[in-house]
Design a protein around this motif. Structure first.
Motif, PDB file in Angstrom:
ATOM      1  N   LEU A   1       0.845  -1.196   0.000  1.00 58.00           N
ATOM      2  CA  LEU A   1       0.000   0.000   0.000  1.00 58.00           C
ATOM      3  C   LEU A   1       0.880   1.245   0.000  1.00 58.00           C
ATOM      4  CD1 LEU A   1      -2.637  -1.107   2.661  1.00 58.00           C
ATOM      5  CD2 LEU A   1      -2.767  -1.291   0.172  1.00 58.00           C
ATOM      6  N   ILE A   2       0.672   2.108  -0.998  1.00 56.86           N
ATOM      7  CA  ILE A   2       1.388   3.374  -1.078  1.00 56.86           C
ATOM      8  C   ILE A   2       0.386   4.462  -1.432  1.00 56.86           C
ATOM      9  CG2 ILE A   2       3.624   2.367  -1.684  1.00 56.86           C
ATOM     10  CD1 ILE A   2       3.078   2.982  -4.568  1.00 56.86           C
ATOM     11  N   ASP A   3       0.748   5.695  -1.127  1.00 55.61           N
ATOM     12  CA  ASP A   3      -0.204   6.772  -1.405  1.00 55.61           C
ATOM     13  C   ASP A   3      -0.271   7.070  -2.903  1.00 55.61           C
ATOM     14  OD1 ASP A   3       1.759   8.768  -2.126  1.00 55.61           O
ATOM     15  OD2 ASP A   3       2.154   9.076   0.000  1.00 55.61           O
ATOM     16  N   ASP A   4      -1.321   7.754  -3.295  1.00 52.02           N
ATOM     17  CA  ASP A   4      -1.584   8.020  -4.712  1.00 52.02           C
ATOM     18  C   ASP A   4      -0.461   8.796  -5.400  1.00 52.02           C
ATOM     19  OD1 ASP A   4      -3.992   6.707  -4.482  1.00 52.02           O
ATOM     20  OD2 ASP A   4      -5.163   8.546  -4.183  1.00 52.02           O
ATOM     21  N   LYS A   5       0.103   9.746  -4.697  1.00 47.84           N
ATOM     22  CA  LYS A   5       1.159  10.577  -5.278  1.00 47.84           C
ATOM     23  C   LYS A   5       2.397   9.722  -5.595  1.00 47.84           C
ATOM     24  CE  LYS A   5       3.369  15.017  -4.459  1.00 47.84           C
ATOM     25  NZ  LYS A   5       3.491  16.163  -3.561  1.00 47.84           N
ATOM     26  N   GLU A   6       2.771   8.859  -4.672  1.00 48.52           N
ATOM     27  CA  GLU A   6       3.926   7.998  -4.881  1.00 48.52           C
ATOM     28  C   GLU A   6       3.649   7.002  -6.017  1.00 48.52           C
ATOM     29  OE1 GLU A   6       7.177   5.486  -2.272  1.00 48.52           O
ATOM     30  OE2 GLU A   6       5.191   5.827  -1.413  1.00 48.52           O
ATOM     31  N   PHE A   7       2.433   6.473  -6.060  1.00 48.41           N
ATOM     32  CA  PHE A   7       2.082   5.530  -7.123  1.00 48.41           C
ATOM     33  C   PHE A   7       2.135   6.213  -8.491  1.00 48.41           C
ATOM     34  CE2 PHE A   7      -0.845   3.212  -9.902  1.00 48.41           C
ATOM     35  CZ  PHE A   7      -0.240   1.963  -9.855  1.00 48.41           C
ATOM     36  N   ALA A   8       1.687   7.434  -8.558  1.00 51.08           N
ATOM     37  CA  ALA A   8       1.729   8.175  -9.819  1.00 51.08           C
ATOM     38  C   ALA A   8       3.175   8.361 -10.279  1.00 51.08           C
ATOM     39  CB  ALA A   8       1.032   9.526  -9.669  1.00 51.08           C
ATOM     40  N   ALA A   9       4.065   8.655  -9.347  1.00 49.24           N
ATOM     41  CA  ALA A   9       5.473   8.828  -9.688  1.00 49.24           C
ATOM     42  C   ALA A   9       6.070   7.518 -10.189  1.00 49.24           C
ATOM     43  CB  ALA A   9       6.246   9.346  -8.477  1.00 49.24           C
ATOM     44  N   ILE A  10       5.723   6.413  -9.535  1.00 45.88           N
ATOM     45  CA  ILE A  10       6.217   5.096  -9.957  1.00 45.88           C
ATOM     46  C   ILE A  10       5.658   4.741 -11.326  1.00 45.88           C
ATOM     47  CG2 ILE A  10       6.096   2.619  -9.453  1.00 45.88           C
ATOM     48  CD1 ILE A  10       6.231   3.418  -6.450  1.00 45.88           C
ATOM     49  N   ARG A  11       4.401   5.007 -11.522  1.00 43.72           N
ATOM     50  CA  ARG A  11       3.770   4.731 -12.822  1.00 43.72           C
ATOM     51  C   ARG A  11       4.461   5.522 -13.935  1.00 43.72           C
ATOM     52  NH1 ARG A  11      -2.384   5.637 -12.967  1.00 43.72           N
ATOM     53  NH2 ARG A  11      -2.398   3.583 -12.028  1.00 43.72           N
ATOM     54  N   GLN A  12       4.802   6.768 -13.665  1.00 46.51           N
ATOM     55  CA  GLN A  12       5.460   7.606 -14.666  1.00 46.51           C
ATOM     56  C   GLN A  12       6.852   7.063 -15.003  1.00 46.51           C
ATOM     57  OE1 GLN A  12       5.692  11.761 -13.678  1.00 46.51           O
ATOM     58  NE2 GLN A  12       7.016  12.232 -15.412  1.00 46.51           N
ATOM     59  N   VAL A  13       7.615   6.683 -13.983  1.00 43.73           N
ATOM     60  CA  VAL A  13       8.950   6.133 -14.226  1.00 43.73           C
ATOM     61  C   VAL A  13       8.851   4.844 -15.029  1.00 43.73           C
ATOM     62  CG1 VAL A  13      10.980   5.111 -13.114  1.00 43.73           C
ATOM     63  CG2 VAL A  13       9.978   7.199 -12.195  1.00 43.73           C
ATOM     64  N   ALA A  14       7.923   3.975 -14.664  1.00 49.23           N
ATOM     65  CA  ALA A  14       7.741   2.712 -15.391  1.00 49.23           C
ATOM     66  C   ALA A  14       7.370   2.982 -16.849  1.00 49.23           C
ATOM     67  CB  ALA A  14       6.677   1.861 -14.706  1.00 49.23           C
ATOM     68  N   ALA A  15       6.482   3.929 -17.077  1.00 50.61           N
ATOM     69  CA  ALA A  15       6.063   4.262 -18.447  1.00 50.61           C
ATOM     70  C   ALA A  15       7.240   4.786 -19.264  1.00 50.61           C
ATOM     71  CB  ALA A  15       4.931   5.276 -18.417  1.00 50.61           C
ATOM     72  N   GLU A  16       8.077   5.607 -18.641  1.00 48.12           N
ATOM     73  CA  GLU A  16       9.248   6.134 -19.335  1.00 48.12           C
ATOM     74  C   GLU A  16      10.205   5.026 -19.746  1.00 48.12           C
ATOM     75  OE1 GLU A  16      10.825   9.019 -16.615  1.00 48.12           O
ATOM     76  OE2 GLU A  16       9.207  10.450 -17.015  1.00 48.12           O
ATOM     77  N   ARG A  17      10.193   3.937 -18.990  1.00 50.08           N
ATOM     78  CA  ARG A  17      11.065   2.792 -19.300  1.00 50.08           C
ATOM     79  C   ARG A  17      10.341   1.735 -20.123  1.00 50.08           C
ATOM     80  NH1 ARG A  17      15.162   1.560 -14.618  1.00 50.08           N
ATOM     81  NH2 ARG A  17      15.315  -0.219 -16.005  1.00 50.08           N
TER      82      ARG A  17
END
Length: 85
Positions: free
Chosen positions: A8-24
């Motif tokens: 479980l992580i907060d929405d802001k952190e998940f959005a950042a992770i999602r963005q990094v994953a998408a960039e890769r």
């Protein structure tokens, strides 16, 4: 066999992770698995006591050694298949 891991992580952190994953060009799951493998590789595995004992045992032996320049010269002369110094 695979096991599901829920974190479980907060929405802001998940959005950042999602963005990094998408960039890769990865899914979030792929990125997280890769990140976990990377972090896991940093930590030593095995019995620390056994490793320390192996180092202590090795330190009791006498190994050949020389000045670094002499050793490098010996290594280089071996590559040429020629004479020993």
């Amino acid at each position: 066999m695979s096991t599901r891991l829920q974190v479980l992580i907060d929405d802001k952190e998940f959005a950042a992770i999602r963005q990094v994953a998408a960039e890769r060009h990865q899914t979030v799951s792929e990125w997280v698995r890769e990140a976990l493998r990377t972090v896991r590789s940093v930590y030593p595995t095995g019995d620390a006591g056994r490793k320390i004992q192996a180092v202590r045992e090795a330190a009791t032996h006498s190994y050949p050694t020389a000045d670094i320049e002499q050793m490098l010269q010996q290594v280089e002369s071996g590559y040429g298949g020629g004479e020993e110094p």
